[in-house]
Design a protein around this motif. Structure first.
Motif, PDB file in Angstrom:
ATOM      1  N   MET A 145      38.776  37.128  36.747  1.00  0.00           N
ATOM      2  CA  MET A 145      37.279  37.222  37.373  1.00  0.00           C
ATOM      3  C   MET A 145      37.127  37.832  38.908  1.00  0.00           C
ATOM      4  O   MET A 145      36.707  38.519  39.348  1.00  0.00           O
ATOM      5  N   GLY A 146      38.135  36.774  39.544  1.00  0.00           N
ATOM      6  CA  GLY A 146      38.392  37.139  40.998  1.00  0.00           C
ATOM      7  C   GLY A 146      38.777  38.430  41.020  1.00  0.00           C
ATOM      8  O   GLY A 146      38.237  38.960  42.034  1.00  0.00           O
ATOM      9  N   GLY A 147      39.995  38.897  40.494  1.00  0.00           N
ATOM     10  CA  GLY A 147      40.241  40.085  40.752  1.00  0.00           C
ATOM     11  C   GLY A 147      39.425  41.284  40.542  1.00  0.00           C
ATOM     12  O   GLY A 147      39.311  42.238  41.337  1.00  0.00           O
ATOM     13  N   THR A 148      38.584  41.039  39.476  1.00  0.00           N
ATOM     14  CA  THR A 148      37.602  42.142  39.164  1.00  0.00           C
ATOM     15  C   THR A 148      36.616  42.319  40.251  1.00  0.00           C
ATOM     16  O   THR A 148      36.052  43.485  40.546  1.00  0.00           O
ATOM     17  N   ILE A 149      36.089  41.138  40.694  1.00  0.00           N
ATOM     18  CA  ILE A 149      35.129  40.964  41.923  1.00  0.00           C
ATOM     19  C   ILE A 149      35.702  41.559  42.873  1.00  0.00           C
ATOM     20  O   ILE A 149      34.904  42.350  43.630  1.00  0.00           O
ATOM     21  N   VAL A 150      37.035  41.051  43.385  1.00  0.00           N
ATOM     22  CA  VAL A 150      37.247  41.665  44.612  1.00  0.00           C
ATOM     23  C   VAL A 150      37.447  43.208  44.501  1.00  0.00           C
ATOM     24  O   VAL A 150      37.235  44.064  45.432  1.00  0.00           O
ATOM     25  N   LEU A 151      38.018  43.522  43.368  1.00  0.00           N
ATOM     26  CA  LEU A 151      38.102  45.229  43.327  1.00  0.00           C
ATOM     27  C   LEU A 151      36.878  45.870  43.450  1.00  0.00           C
ATOM     28  O   LEU A 151      36.709  47.045  43.833  1.00  0.00           O
ATOM     29  N   ASN A 152      35.856  45.286  42.721  1.00  0.00           N
ATOM     30  CA  ASN A 152      34.631  46.064  42.782  1.00  0.00           C
ATOM     31  C   ASN A 152      34.139  46.044  44.096  1.00  0.00           C
ATOM     32  O   ASN A 152      33.593  47.043  44.548  1.00  0.00           O
ATOM     33  N   ILE A 171      40.822  43.599  30.966  1.00  0.00           N
ATOM     34  CA  ILE A 171      41.002  44.810  31.238  1.00  0.00           C
ATOM     35  C   ILE A 171      39.796  45.773  31.087  1.00  0.00           C
ATOM     36  O   ILE A 171      39.239  46.599  31.857  1.00  0.00           O
ATOM     37  N   PRO A 172      39.120  45.607  29.674  1.00  0.00           N
ATOM     38  CA  PRO A 172      38.174  46.479  29.575  1.00  0.00           C
ATOM     39  C   PRO A 172      36.674  46.168  30.479  1.00  0.00           C
ATOM     40  O   PRO A 172      36.103  47.091  30.743  1.00  0.00           O
ATOM     41  N   LEU A 173      36.901  44.814  30.678  1.00  0.00           N
ATOM     42  CA  LEU A 173      35.516  44.416  31.587  1.00  0.00           C
ATOM     43  C   LEU A 173      35.799  44.967  33.091  1.00  0.00           C
ATOM     44  O   LEU A 173      34.999  45.525  33.767  1.00  0.00           O
ATOM     45  N   LEU A 174      37.063  45.083  33.290  1.00  0.00           N
ATOM     46  CA  LEU A 174      37.422  45.461  34.801  1.00  0.00           C
ATOM     47  C   LEU A 174      37.139  46.977  34.970  1.00  0.00           C
ATOM     48  O   LEU A 174      36.441  47.562  35.747  1.00  0.00           O
ATOM     49  N   ALA A 175      37.570  47.821  33.745  1.00  0.00           N
ATOM     50  CA  ALA A 175      37.297  49.183  33.939  1.00  0.00           C
ATOM     51  C   ALA A 175      35.602  49.394  33.716  1.00  0.00           C
ATOM     52  O   ALA A 175      35.187  50.178  34.589  1.00  0.00           O
ATOM     53  N   VAL A 176      35.012  48.670  33.059  1.00  0.00           N
ATOM     54  CA  VAL A 176      33.646  48.912  32.940  1.00  0.00           C
ATOM     55  C   VAL A 176      32.776  48.687  34.221  1.00  0.00           C
ATOM     56  O   VAL A 176      32.086  49.389  34.476  1.00  0.00           O
ATOM     57  N   THR A 177      33.114  47.641  34.820  1.00  0.00           N
ATOM     58  CA  THR A 177      32.541  46.995  36.161  1.00  0.00           C
ATOM     59  C   THR A 177      32.930  48.187  37.339  1.00  0.00           C
ATOM     60  O   THR A 177      32.118  48.700  37.971  1.00  0.00           O
ATOM     61  N   LEU A 178      34.279  48.499  37.224  1.00  0.00           N
ATOM     62  CA  LEU A 178      34.636  49.474  38.274  1.00  0.00           C
ATOM     63  C   LEU A 178      33.724  50.872  38.052  1.00  0.00           C
ATOM     64  O   LEU A 178      33.415  51.500  39.129  1.00  0.00           O
TER      65      LEU A 178
END
Lengths: 301, 708
Positions: free
Chosen positions: B102-109, B16-23
């Motif tokens: 990883m995949g979810g974060t990449i796709v969302l970005n 979650i933190p990594l997702l938030a930071v990347t977004l």
């Protein structure tokens, strides 16, 4: 039934278990006693499938335990020092167990946490050692397992809580026919708890016996006679140990207590007294009889 | 499934933190790129599309280490291994949860950035989004797999990190050093001349690291072949990770030693890695550089083992392994020498050449010019070109062999006619030779190449209009005006056989009065046309100079510029000069005035473009230097002179391009741009024109005489 056959486990150069064999029947409380390094924890880890034996086998209901999910579902292991996920509370840990044990009983979990008075939503890191052990016991009891493997679980519990925990285990055995295997380095801790006791020494079981039978099959008596006498005087009795001091002898006699007393009374002693004997003494004398040389206290860490 | 959900929940602490930071990063970075002024001209490759993901892929290691954290503490290991969960389920629950995070974060970005691009109207290549998602996902899973192997081989985080680093980087580092060593020795071989096995960009995860070291690879990094190429090692490494995890004795948890053999192997491989740079030039083994590397390797070898086993005696026993590492490095060095010699000796005769392809002078660029996309497919089979190329290669090899020592590199003799281009030579025996060589005279080369119809067509081609995403002549023009100029230019240039780019135009040495060279036609240019777009997944970016050789387009452009200009700009400029003279301007206000005079006859009689520029500020107003005084005087004279000129759209004869800007601190511009629209002027009266020419002559004479 759990059957260990010639189980050997080595850690580098150290042989933790050396051709250990034992049979643990169903629906009993089985105690494993031994000093630190005797191999108690290793045995439990083998029995719970954490380790794989280097030699020999360990089977539960005739099936190997290691990597056997079907068998492992029927047993739960509680380590000597309970570990929790970082920042986890008891609920979180219950979820972890529930992910592995499909019949995890959340209702019982709630009931037990209330009964033990443990805060289920407080981080386990804030728990005392005793509280963590209670938490670990609660979490294990809710798995619905048939075999409980407790590694020195009673150590660190206060007397009241120890009684409560023991009662819970008895309930599991009597009500559900569960098997409890519990280790301790203290024989006194287990003597009033277990149906069967085994003594682990240097990686092997040197003595395994039914506790009730052990206690009734051996008695300790003090006798005194006029005049000189020696061991030959006690022919007809199964003497495990004899210590003579002057005219008074302390005898450890195997066999029926009443029968032994009757035989000694027939010798018209000046003094005949049955003195209490602890389980530890029984173990020591039995071990001496087997050729091991223990002193009092040595079988405890 | 339950264990997967459980692991997903566990790894959410990281995810979650990594997702938030990347977004957040993508939002800020994408917003700046797409809503900022520079957005339209930015160079864009797939690699530069989602910059945060380049770093994020390495977060897969965090997921692996966090997911498998139970392997590093005995108590944790006991709990997990006692649970009725198969090791395969444990492994795949961590693997799948990593893949999901990883995949979810990449796709969302990617989706977030896509939304930003769509909302802003910023040009982009649609295919870059799925390519990026696939590439970064594969790269992530390679990083994860290497980490999983490290975790499965080790009992502590330290040993697992070392193991993961070796598994991930050593094979590719070795590959990189092999390529590096060859490039060092054979300077006519470029990085892109290697096949897939020595191309440091082919592996998805380590290619990102290679790109940091060699930014030229950015445009070539994220491609479908690389993704497919990386899939195989990814799957193989995941499978190896599983096998090792399934066979891993749980009792090695928390034990530094873990597998003793692997500990020694890790130390040896680490020492080997540290010493590998010696192979760039094996003679450096006997230099301070070589000695330092060997000492560093020895230190790593010892320190690592001491941290892990803490037994000096045990470590000393493993010293022969260090020698193995040293000999392995020397072996690699010899291998490079052998490969380099073989490549140096490859100079085929023209008769051995089947065909030659020029891959484009800017093939390494993120956005090459459009013609490069066509040129790289043109095969030359004619004898003349084959002989020319064979000779150029022979010359390059001969120059290379003249090297007396390793520090005497192949010397490119740079001059205006010299060109260095990547070529592909197909030999009659089926082999392909790729080199990057110097051609002594680009005019000669171009003349030869232009005989090939396909090549000439490619060079004279313009991008299909429907592929153009970005088009600009001037920021003040409307899209319709930009398009009108572009279409006019393409039609006129095609009809006249005019190539847009500078590279394929002949060099003209004596075109400017100062003797500096200029590409033919560039001595008089009006403005430029920038266009960018994509063909398939390849971006191109062209910058066409609008010269007087396309007079109709020049006229159209002048007309459109003039429509934005004031009817009489001289009055406006005079008004601003007056503000300076009366002291009504702020201290930091300034006036820039530039004249470009077209078809200006220079001393030799040639018609060139002449520049005159003036600068005025409160500081220069107060300055008593001769030059400032002279500038103040002549600025007004020039302004007065052009007051008699009128706006024109006729590019023939002498005309003036006027550009001026007034930096007014009291009225700041919203976009920071203070320039006034260009105005094209002409003197209708020949006497006025002559007076203006005389003024230029006078001004230049005064400038030469002035003392500062």
């Amino acid at each position: 039934m759990i059957i260990a056959s010639n189980v050997t486990k080595r850690f580098s150069d150290v042989v933790a278990l050396d051709h250990l064999s034992c049979k643990i029947p169903d629906s009993c409380v089985y105690g494993l006693v031994g000093a630190n390094g005797a191999g108690k924890s290793t045995f439990l880890r083998l029995a719970s499938g954490v380790y794989q034996p280097d030699e020999g086998s360990i089977v539960m209901d005739q099936q190997p335990v290691f990597e056997n999910v079907g068998v492992k579902k029927r047993c739960v292991f509680v380590a000597d020092d309970f570990w929790a996920l970082p920042h986890a509370d008891m609920k979180r840990m219950a979820d972890l167990y529930a992910a592995a044990y499909e019949n995890y009983d959340y209702k019982r979990f709630q009931a037990l946490t209330r009964e033990f008075g443990l805060p289920a939503d407080r981080p386990l890191t804030s728990f005392s050692k005793g509280m963590r052990r209670q938490a670990a016991t609660i979490l294990a009891l809710c798995t619905g397992a048939q075999v409980y493997l407790f590694d020195e679980t009673f150590d660190g519990l206060d007397p009241v809580m120890r009684t409560v925990v023991k009662q819970k285990l008895y309930d599991e055995v009597f009500d559900r026919g569960a098997t409890v295997i519990v280790t301790s380095h203290s024989l006194r801790e287990l003597e009033d708890t277990c149906d069967q006791l085994a003594l682990l020494y240097k990686g092997g079981i040197v003595l395994e016996s039914d506790v009730g039978e052990l206690k009734t099959s051996i008695c300790k008596m003090q006798v005194a006679f006029n005049g000189e006498y020696d061991a030959s005087k006690f022919e007809g009795l199964d003497i495990l140990s004899l210590h003579k001091q002057g005219s008074v002898s302390t005898l450890i006699v195997r066999g029926d207590k009443a029968e032994s007393r009757r035989k000694l009374e027939a010798m018209e002693p000046l003094l005949l007294e049955v003195v209490p004997i602890t389980l530890e003494e029984i173990f020591i004398y039995e071990m001496e009889a087997l050729g091991y040389a223990f002193r009092k206290g040595e079988i405890e860490a | 499934m339950k264990m997967l959900k459980e692991t997903l929940r566990k790894t959410a602490v990281v995810g979650i933190p990594l997702l938030a930071v990347t977004l957040i990063f993508t939002l800020v970075d994408g917003g700046q790129s797409c809503f900022g002024e520079v957005r339209l001209t930015q160079s864009l490759s797939t690699f530069t599309l989602l910059p945060i993901l380049r770093y994020y892929v390495f977060a897969a290691a965090i997921f692996a280490f966090y997911g498998f954290s139970f392997l590093f503490t005995r108590k944790l290991s006991d709990v997990y291994h006692s649970l009725p969960v198969k090791r395969s389920d444990l492994y795949f629950s961590v693997t799948l949860s990593t893949a999901i995070w990883m995949g979810g974060t990449i796709v969302l970005n990617a989706l977030e950035l896509l939304a930003i691009y769509l909302l802003s109207g910023c040009p982009f290549v649609p295919a870059y989004f799925p390519l990026s998602v696939l590439y970064y996902f594969v790269a992530s899973m390679i990083v994860y797999a290497a980490s999983a192997i490290g975790c499965a081989l080790s009992g502590t985080v330290v040993t697992a990190l070392a193991s993961a680093g070796i598994v991930l980087f050593l094979p590719r580092f070795l590959q990189f050093m092999l390529a590096r060593g060859i490039v060092e020795r054979v300077t006519i071989v470029g990085w892109l001349d290697f096949g897939a096995l020595l191309d440091p960009t082919t592996n998805a995860a380590t290619g990102i690291v290679a790109e940091y070291l060699r930014p030229v690879y950015a445009s070539r990094l994220i491609t479908m072949p690389h993704i497919l190429y990386s899939l195989l090692p990814m799957l193989a490494m995941l499978a190896i990770g599983y096998v090792l995890f399934a066979r891993r004795p749980s009792e090695i948890a928390q034990k530094n030693g873990g597998y003793r053999v692997w500990t020694v192997a890790t130390a040896t491989l680490m020492a080997f890695t540290v010493m590998l740079p010696i192979t760039m030039n094996h003679r450096r083994v006997f230099s301070v550089y070589g000695a330092v590397l060997m000492l560093a390797a020895l230190a790593v070898f010892f320190v690592y083992q001491l941290i892990v086993s803490s037994k000096m005696q045990q470590v000393l026993k493993t010293l022969p392994c260090f020698l193995i590492a040293l000999f392995a490095v020397l072996g690699v060095s010899l291998l490079i020498d052998s490969a380099a010699d073989s490549m140096t000796d490859t100079a085929p005769a023209a008769t051995e050449i089947e065909s030659v392809t020029f891959r484009g002078y800017d093939e390494k660029d993120d956005d090459p010019v459009y013609s490069t996309l066509l040129v790289c497919d043109v095969e030359f089979t004619d004898d003349e070109t084959k002989e020319y190329v064979a000779q150029a290669l022979k010359d390059a090899v001969a120059a290379l062999k003249k090297q007396t020592d390793d520090y005497d590199y192949y010397d490119y003799n740079y001059n205006m006619y010299q060109a260095i281009e990547p070529i592909t030579i197909k030999l009659t025996n089926g082999r392909t030779v790729k080199r990057t060589i110097e051609f002594a005279n680009v005019d000669e080369l171009n003349e030869l190449r232009m005989k090939n119809e396909a090549f000439a067509d490619a060079v004279l081609s313009y991008p299909p209009f429907d592929s153009v995403q970005y088009l600009r002549v001037d920021k003040s023009f409307t899209q319709e005006e930009n398009e009108a100029i572009y279409k006019s230019y393409v039609a006129e240039a095609t009809a006249n056989g005019v190539t847009s780019g500078y590279y394929y135009r002949s060099r003209s040495e004596d075109m400017l009065p100062d003797g500096s060279y200029v590409v033919q036609g560039d001595h008089q240019s009006l403005t430029s046309i920038s266009e960018a777009g994509y063909i398939g997944t390849q971006r191109y970016s062209d910058y066409s100079t609008l010269r007087l050789e396309t007079p109709e387009t020049a006229s159209l452009t002048m007309r459109i510029f003039n429509a934005y200009a004031a009817e009489n700009p001289a009055d406006q400029i005079s008004g601003v000069i007056k503000l300076f003279e009366t002291g009504e301007t702020a201290r930091n206000d300034s006036l820039n005035l530039n004249f470009s005079i077209y078809n200006y006859p220079d001393e030799s009689g040639a018609l060139v473009q002449e520049y005159e520029g003036f600068y005025l500020s409160q500081y220069s107003m107060e300055s008593e230097t001769n030059y400032d005084q002279l500038q103040r005087e002549y600025m007004q004279k020039f302004v007065d002179a052009i007051s008699g000129a009128t706006l024109t759209d006729d590019p023939s004869g002498m005309f003036i391009q006027l550009f001026w800007s007034y930096y007014d601190t009291a009225n700041p511009s919203e976009d920071g741009y203070y320039g006034q629209p260009l105005a094209f002027l002409r003197f209708e009266d020949p006497a006025d024109e002559q007076a203006f020419l005389d003024l230029i002559t006078e001004w230049e004479a005064k400038q030469r005489a002035v003392t500062y």
